[in-house]
Design a protein around this motif. Structure first.
Motif, short mmCIF file in Angstrom:
data_model
loop_
_atom_site.label_atom_id
_atom_site.label_comp_id
_atom_site.label_asym_id
_atom_site.label_seq_id
_atom_site.Cartn_x
_atom_site.Cartn_y
_atom_site.Cartn_z
N GLY A 89 0.66 -1.21 -0.08
CA GLY A 89 -0.15 -0.16 -0.03
C GLY A 89 0.85 1.17 -0.07
N VAL A 90 2.18 1.33 -0.01
CA VAL A 90 2.83 2.17 -0.19
C VAL A 90 3.31 2.76 -1.64
CG1 VAL A 90 5.29 3.44 0.48
CG2 VAL A 90 3.95 1.79 2.48
N GLY A 91 2.75 3.88 -2.11
CA GLY A 91 3.16 4.47 -3.29
C GLY A 91 2.11 3.59 -4.40
N CYS A 92 2.12 4.34 -5.36
CA CYS A 92 1.23 3.74 -6.54
C CYS A 92 1.77 2.43 -7.24
CB CYS A 92 0.90 4.60 -7.71
SG CYS A 92 -0.12 6.32 -7.02
N ALA A 93 1.05 1.33 -6.80
CA ALA A 93 1.79 0.12 -7.42
C ALA A 93 0.60 -0.87 -7.66
CB ALA A 93 2.73 -0.49 -6.54
N TYR A 94 0.77 -2.18 -8.13
CA TYR A 94 -0.28 -2.89 -8.23
C TYR A 94 0.00 -4.06 -7.09
CZ TYR A 94 -0.46 -1.08 -13.15
OH TYR A 94 -0.59 -0.13 -14.16
N HIS A 95 -0.20 -3.58 -5.99
CA HIS A 95 -0.24 -4.42 -4.76
C HIS A 95 -0.92 -5.65 -4.65
CE1 HIS A 95 1.93 -0.81 -3.09
NE2 HIS A 95 0.85 -0.04 -3.57
N ASP A 96 -1.66 -5.73 -5.38
CA ASP A 96 -2.64 -7.18 -5.29
C ASP A 96 -2.33 -7.98 -6.49
OD1 ASP A 96 -3.88 -6.64 -2.79
OD2 ASP A 96 -5.03 -5.31 -3.94
N ASN A 97 -1.56 -7.45 -7.32
CA ASN A 97 -1.00 -8.52 -8.44
C ASN A 97 0.23 -9.16 -8.28
OD1 ASN A 97 -0.94 -9.46 -11.24
ND2 ASN A 97 0.20 -7.63 -12.09
N SER A 98 -0.14 -9.86 -7.18
CA SER A 98 1.03 -11.01 -7.04
C SER A 98 0.77 -12.18 -6.14
CB SER A 98 2.09 -10.13 -5.99
OG SER A 98 1.48 -9.94 -4.73
N THR A 99 1.72 -13.38 -6.16
CA THR A 99 1.11 -14.45 -5.35
C THR A 99 1.14 -14.26 -4.04
OG1 THR A 99 3.46 -15.11 -5.47
CG2 THR A 99 2.05 -15.89 -6.99
N SER A 100 1.74 -13.16 -3.49
CA SER A 100 1.46 -13.00 -1.98
C SER A 100 0.38 -12.09 -1.49
CB SER A 100 3.03 -12.36 -1.43
OG SER A 100 3.06 -11.04 -2.18
N SER A 101 -0.43 -11.82 -2.46
CA SER A 101 -1.53 -10.95 -2.26
C SER A 101 -2.44 -11.42 -1.08
CB SER A 101 -2.37 -10.88 -3.68
OG SER A 101 -3.81 -10.01 -3.18
#
Length: 339
Positions: A89-101
């Motif tokens: 959640g820090v900075g604009c990024a695809y934070h949920d586009n990962s296997t660790s979501s």
């Protein structure tokens, strides 16, 4: 026209499309082009950063530099790796586009739209763009808008909250069932609004429990439709009203009913009592007669005097004469004293 609903349990039908006309057109165009490029080039398994000049969000809604993860972490996620939480959640990024979501559906071959959308946690006090309260890090607000994306995650939360929920609904009878609802007997209604609620129930798994059906007439014709508390408040505040529609608005406003299915007129008094979902507008036409005749010179001259009655003009004229006489007397006395 609108559907009256209790926002605490029925805000799932409210859809908000938010935007801003404050953004620099050239900057927004650059932002969208680069976001699309990063999204297409990104690969699953890692959160891709947005490096289009808004890495820390739009200036109108800046991203947080530190989320304070340990203090704000949801109890269900206390075992999550600190390294993951520090950047989540820090900075604009695809934070949920990962296997660790934190959301298992994002690891599927066909993830929902929110999984491939950039977002960040923001300071709610400094954010003037669209933002919502988060569910992973408790107490923090997130925003997709500051990263040039629409909020698709809110839809996921709404659907999840409605799975298996039992919604108490009152069905109203409108004369035009093709736009509202048309009821002939209990639990037997048709029309556009009925179809909308039935479709929502099927899509989300919500159970619609019809507590009352009005097929016309006054609320007095349905003595068992609402609890005594609702009718007591209704008769106290609206002693001259017997409208079944007004009574249903009280029922939703007090939380005894989750939604009233029907086409309601959104008056100022009603929107102060309960929440409404605006669906359409009925056009209003003001019709008057036109007489084509010649206006005399005398009629044109007296038009300027029409705002007041003759008696009012007489009073104003007398007042002017009286004040004029007083001024003349003062001037005459002053001139005499100087001599």
């Amino acid at each position: 026209r609108a559907v009256c609903s209790d926002i605490r349990r029925s805000d799932w039908i409210c859809v908000s499309v938010l935007g801003s006309d404050h953004s620099d057109p050239e900057g927004m165009r650059l932002s969208w082009l680069l976001v699309v490029t990063v999204k297409m080039a990104g690969t699953r398994g890692a959160a891709a950063s947005v490096t289009d000049g808004f890495a820390m969000g739009n200036p109108w809604c800046p991203c947080l530099n530190d989320t304070g993860t340990v203090a704000n972490l949801s109890s269900a996620l206390l075992g999550t790796s600190p390294e993951v939480l520090e950047q989540y959640g820090v900075g604009c990024a695809y934070h949920d586009n990962s296997t660790s979501s934190f959301f298992p559906e994002c690891a599927s071959s066909s993830p929902p739209d929110f999984c491939v959308s950039a977002w960040c946690y923001v300071d709610r006090e400094a954010c003037t763009l669209h933002h919502r309260r988060g569910s992973v890090l408790i107490g923090l607000d997130y925003s997709y808008a500051t990263c040039s994306f629409l909020d698709r995650f809110g839809e996921r939360n709404v659907v999840t909250a409605l799975e298996g929920a039992r919604l108490r609904v009152a069905q109203m009878h409108n004369s035009g069932g093709w736009m509202g609802s048309y009821c002939t007997r209990r639990n037997h209604c048709s029309g556009a609004l009925v179809d909308i609620f039935e479709g929502i129930g099927k899509d989300t798994g919500a159970l619609i429990n019809v507590t009352a059906t009005f097929i016309g007439g006054l609320v007095d014709d349905y003595p068992d439709a609402y609890p005594p508390e609702v009718m007591t408040a209704f008769r106290r505040d609206y002693p001259d009203s017997r409208s079944a529609f007004n009574a249903c608005i009280f029922a939703t406003g007090m939380g005894y009913v989750d939604a009233c299915i029907g086409a309601f007129g959104m008056t100022y008094e009603r929107v102060q009592l309960s929440y409404f979902i605006k669906l359409w507008n009925d056009p209003t036409y003001l019709i008057t007669t036109y007489v084509n005749r010649k206006v005399s010179l005398w009629e044109q001259m007296v038009v300027a005097f029409k705002p007041f009655q003759p008696a009012t003009w007489a009073v104003l004229g007398g007042l002017v004469v009286f004040i004029s006489l007083l001024i003349s007397i003062f001037e005459f006395c002053g001139e005499k004293a100087r001599r």
